[in-house]
Structures are given as structure tokens and as C-alpha cells.
Enzyme design. Sequence first.
Site, PDB file in Angstrom:
ATOM      1  N   ASP A   1       0.706  -1.277   0.009  1.00 29.21           N
ATOM      2  CA  ASP A   1      -0.066   0.035   0.057  1.00 29.21           C
ATOM      3  C   ASP A   1       0.745   1.036  -0.183  1.00 29.21           C
ATOM      4  O   ASP A   1       2.040   1.267   0.645  1.00 29.21           O
ATOM      5  CB  ASP A   1      -0.888  -0.021   1.293  1.00 29.21           C
ATOM      6  CG  ASP A   1      -2.021   0.941   1.242  1.00 29.21           C
ATOM      7  OD1 ASP A   1      -2.795   0.837   0.274  1.00 29.21           O
ATOM      8  OD2 ASP A   1      -1.984   2.007   2.240  1.00 29.21           O
TER       9      ASP A   1
ATOM     10  N   GLU B   1      14.391 -14.686   0.465  1.00 31.65           N
ATOM     11  CA  GLU B   1      14.830 -15.733   1.321  1.00 31.65           C
ATOM     12  C   GLU B   1      13.692 -16.904   1.238  1.00 31.65           C
ATOM     13  O   GLU B   1      14.100 -18.086   1.577  1.00 31.65           O
ATOM     14  CB  GLU B   1      14.556 -15.170   2.670  1.00 31.65           C
ATOM     15  CG  GLU B   1      15.608 -14.194   3.258  1.00 31.65           C
ATOM     16  CD  GLU B   1      15.478 -13.719   4.385  1.00 31.65           C
ATOM     17  OE1 GLU B   1      14.306 -14.083   5.222  1.00 31.65           O
ATOM     18  OE2 GLU B   1      15.949 -12.316   4.946  1.00 31.65           O
TER      19      GLU B   1
HETATM   20  C1  GLC Z   1      -4.163   2.932  -0.765  1.00 33.40           C
HETATM   21  C2  GLC Z   1      -5.415   2.185  -0.736  1.00 33.40           C
HETATM   22  C3  GLC Z   1      -6.739   2.941  -0.280  1.00 33.40           C
HETATM   23  C4  GLC Z   1      -6.450   3.491   1.020  1.00 33.40           C
HETATM   24  C5  GLC Z   1      -5.026   4.169   1.348  1.00 33.40           C
HETATM   25  C6  GLC Z   1      -4.651   4.224   2.762  1.00 33.40           C
HETATM   26  O1  GLC Z   1      -4.238   4.081  -1.512  1.00 33.40           O
HETATM   27  O2  GLC Z   1      -5.675   1.661  -2.046  1.00 33.40           O
HETATM   28  O3  GLC Z   1      -7.659   2.364  -0.444  1.00 33.40           O
HETATM   29  O4  GLC Z   1      -7.384   4.213   1.636  1.00 33.40           O
HETATM   30  O5  GLC Z   1      -3.925   3.394   0.539  1.00 33.40           O
HETATM   31  O6  GLC Z   1      -4.041   3.232   3.185  1.00 33.40           O
END
Ligand code: GLC
Length: 565
Positions: A220, A276
Site C-alpha cells: 500500500d 529468502e
Molecule cells: C491506498 C489504498 C486505499 C487506502 C489508502 C490508505 O491508496 O488503496 O484504499 O485508503 O491507501 O491506506
Amino acid sequence: MALVYFHQMNSKAQIPPDPDWWRRAVVYHIYPRSFQDSNGDGIGDLLGIRQRLDYLQDLGIDTLWLSPTFSSPQRDFGYDIRDYHTMAPEYGTVEDMDALIEDVHARGMRLVLDLVMNHTSDEHPWFRESAESRTNPRADWYIWADGKDKRNPARCPPNNWKSMVGGRAWHYSPQRQQWYLASFLPFQPDLNYRNPAVHEAMLAVVRYWLDRGADGYRLDIFHVLYKDAALRDNPFSWRLIPTEENPAGLFQEPRYNLNQPETITFARTLRKVVDEFLPTRFLVGEVAGNLDQIRGLCGGDAADGLHLAFLFQTLSTPLRAEPWRELITEAEAKFAHPLLPTWVFSNHDRVRSFTRLGEDTQKAKLLALLQLTLRGVPFIYYGEEIGTAQHDLPLASALDPVAHMYRWVPRFLLPFLKQRFGLSFNRDECRTPMAWTAKSADNYGFTSGANPWLPFALNATHANVETQEADEHSLWHFYRQLLHLRRETPALNSGGFELIDIPASQRKSLLAFRRTHPKGDVSIWLNLASKSLQIPVGDAQILARSALVPFDGTLGSWSGVVVSG
Ligand code: GLC
């Protein structure tokens, strides 16, 4: 047997049977809350996903990516993690996750988890402890700083950084009389990766799920991980709306809080950790920036960073031959072997592609043809294969926290922002439950309970699996055909790539390329316009066509073919 193998982790002696599986993968992105409910609470869950594995396998999918199902207050529906080692009860238990991984592996498929490393929930015990004082053992686990005004610490934040969703990125804590950074929403405080203890704790999380059998991670907002050590102010920019290429927006250039060089170093560290493990695992980054920056995160020439990164330029490239030729040319140049591009058209944050295409099935087939024949890893968002449309839901009653911030945007502007910028302020609209059957009275087979957590897409009466399966000309059948063709055709799943030169008179409408492989080349011809076109394919064998009418050398409007040679 497969299971035994998949749990022999860390054994360097094992020669992985297929270290390059991820290069040939087709990833299906599941938003677990909306895929299949197994217990009637109106919320999708892990057992529900297990129940739909037959469907996914038959469709021709080999890899699943699940949006986060970890323990979370669900204020950002799982992107606010409270505990990286347990599951949120509405999705199931760790044992349910283990069972899902086993079932997926038993089918020769793979499962990729979604790891939110940039921030945790403010309910994570790490943050709770960190917020207590300036001296506790986790005091430096998050990014804390004094306000600019020494006499009144609560008055001015430490610098001018803005959050990715607008508004200031700093939030004052009266307890510590300091500000903490939250690059996304206020309840998602950013971890401090300059602290070696945080670094180690997160690598331990990475290893934990790989040990349990996960095949990799979607990372993310990975480009946000490191921030300028001196927390310098960002320069002013005239730009209001950020684009995929250029994240400057909201009148600021995010020079010091995004895409810092240390993030590239960390990508390499992560790659070493993932390497790993055997069999091979992979990392795909959710990133933003120009293609050079993204290439950097993948390790550049050495290709020793993230295996893959999303190229969201696809979301704003209009379905026309010239812009697509340009994007493909650039992606091919920047992500030449051993790097590999990704091709993504929808996700849980963006306007669904079917809606961006004007809910036109012919165009959706054409886009699927493009996505599944290019060199690179395609990512299909659940429901894309049945033409699920974006919903149209009022901001005022939205569950999405981002929608709440934008409640003031006038309703009449929303369709324009959606169409022109692909911007949806209400992410509920692209997260509606999957429609499995044609029966709206039975909640389209999604839940046996009375209340699905969100309403179904407005076109669910047609965009459901049952209706699509019954119609041999449906979008679903076309996806399935292409997915199987891709899997069976070495040129499509692992071949080289070359653009086919198009005469000047046809360049505006026609896009064509060849996938090359010693076992046989394949060519793809796409007419991205409404006038029919003659194409020089002679008596080549037709492997797939998006139009209903048989191909006779003329490509009808908005249609494409895959031919041998
Ligand atoms: C990313 C995710 C989104 C989330 C954001 C914060 O963009 O795709 O859904 O709200 O990160 O984690």
C-alpha cells in the site's frame, strides 16, 4: 502434495519449480468485504472466498490479491491495521486464512496479501504507546515533531505538508504536546522507518505471512514510506489536481514527503527478505510518480527492487490508438526485460473501467483484449469480468471516510470529475458487492442475510455471473476465452513484444503489436475507433475476436483480433 511443498519454506536447497511464475500471472483483485458472504452478516469473508475458488479457477485466474483482512477498526475498511497478526472477526480467523491459502495452493493458484506498511491504525498498540509520552520505548516509532511556534506548540504544525487526500498531514496530540504525521487520514499515523526498530518489526511481519504460505504482497502507498529527515517544507505548485505522472497538486509539490531515495533502498531490502523464501514470492507496489521513479522502485537496471509496480497511467489514458501507442512504447522502454509492466484498469479506489467506457460492452471487450495480450502482468478487479458499473451514491451517506471529507462538493460536479479525471470522492461506488446470481430478491447470491453492507451496482440485473454465463456472447465469456488463450499460448504469457508499424492513414485508429516466442508468434490488432478498417493479416489463424461477426479481413468499429504469426 502441493501443500507439503508450499510449506517447505526457507529451504535454500529446494529448487523452485518455477521461479518466474509471477511473470506469467494474471492477478484477480478481491475486495473481501464485497466478494462473497458465507455467514449472512452482509459482509464478505474468507470462507466466502474459499467457496468461490471454483469460479475463479474456471475463469482462468491463477493469482488472487486480497485487500486487507487484518484486525482493524475498519474506519478505512482494513487499510487501518490494528494488529498485523490476526484477522478482523467479520472476515474470519487466522485458521480461516490458513485454510484459504491451502485451498488456493491445492489448485496450483497463488494468494497475495495486502500490506499497509506506511501507517497503522491509531488503535494499534504501537501508536497508543507512542502517543503516551516522549520517553516511552515506542516514542519514536511514529513521526512526531514539535510545532513551529515554540511558545504555542498547538498553533502551527511542524511544516506545510498536505495529506494525500487533502488537508494538513499533521495532527496535534495534547498528551505529547507534539504533532504526528498522517499522510492519508488522521486515524492512520505514519510509522517512522528511520527508526531501525520499526524497520525490523515490519520485516518480521513480512516474514510472518510468507512463512504461513502467502505468495507475496501488494504494498500500500509504498512511495510514501520515507520522508525527508529534516522535514523540510514542500515547495509551492500551481497545480490543483494531481495526475498519475505528477503527484503535485493541492498547490504543493510533494518533494519532501513522497518518493524519497531511501524508499528505493528499502525496496531492495524487502526484495532480499522475500527472496529468502522458496518457492518464489513477489511484491507489487502501489506507487505514484513518473515511470522513471517507478522503475527506480523496481531496482532500475539491476531489477533488484519490487518485482512489479502499478502503472496507473492506464487509468487516465483514453481508449484511442495514439495515446495507447505512446504509453505502451514508454512502458516497454522503461520496463524492458527483466522488468515487467503491469496493466490495471480498476481498483477499490477508482472509478470502475466499465463506467469510464460509457458502459459499452464492445469497448470493455476491446480493453480486455488489450490488457490480456500486452507484455506484463494484468490485474483484474472483481466484477470487471462481468461489466460491473460504478454506482452513483450520495456523499452524505457514504461509508468511505474520504467521501466524508468531500461532502461539500456540489453534486452536479461529480459526473464531470468522474468522467474527466476518473475521480470518485465516494469509493463505496466501486466497492459494491459481487452479483453472482440473477436474483435481486436473493441479494444476487452475495449474502443470505437481509442487508448487504453496500447496495449492488445499478446494472447488476445484467452484470451478474449467472446472466453472463448464460449468454455465450457476454463480456464474461470473452474474458474467460482470453484468459485460457493467454495461459495456453507461450507468446502471450511470456513472449517478447514489438509494435507493428501502422500506415500514417490508419495510425489514429489502429493499434497493433506482436508477441514473439520461439514456439510461435501471435499478433494483436485493435481498432480503437468507430470506422471499420482493413488489416493485412492474410490467412492467419484467428485465435480470438472481440466482435460477434466472423472476421473477414475487416476490423469493425471498436473491435480487435488475436491472430497467429
Ligand atoms: C491506498 C489504498 C486505499 C487506502 C489508502 C490508505 O491508496 O488503496 O484504499 O485508503 O491507501 O491506506
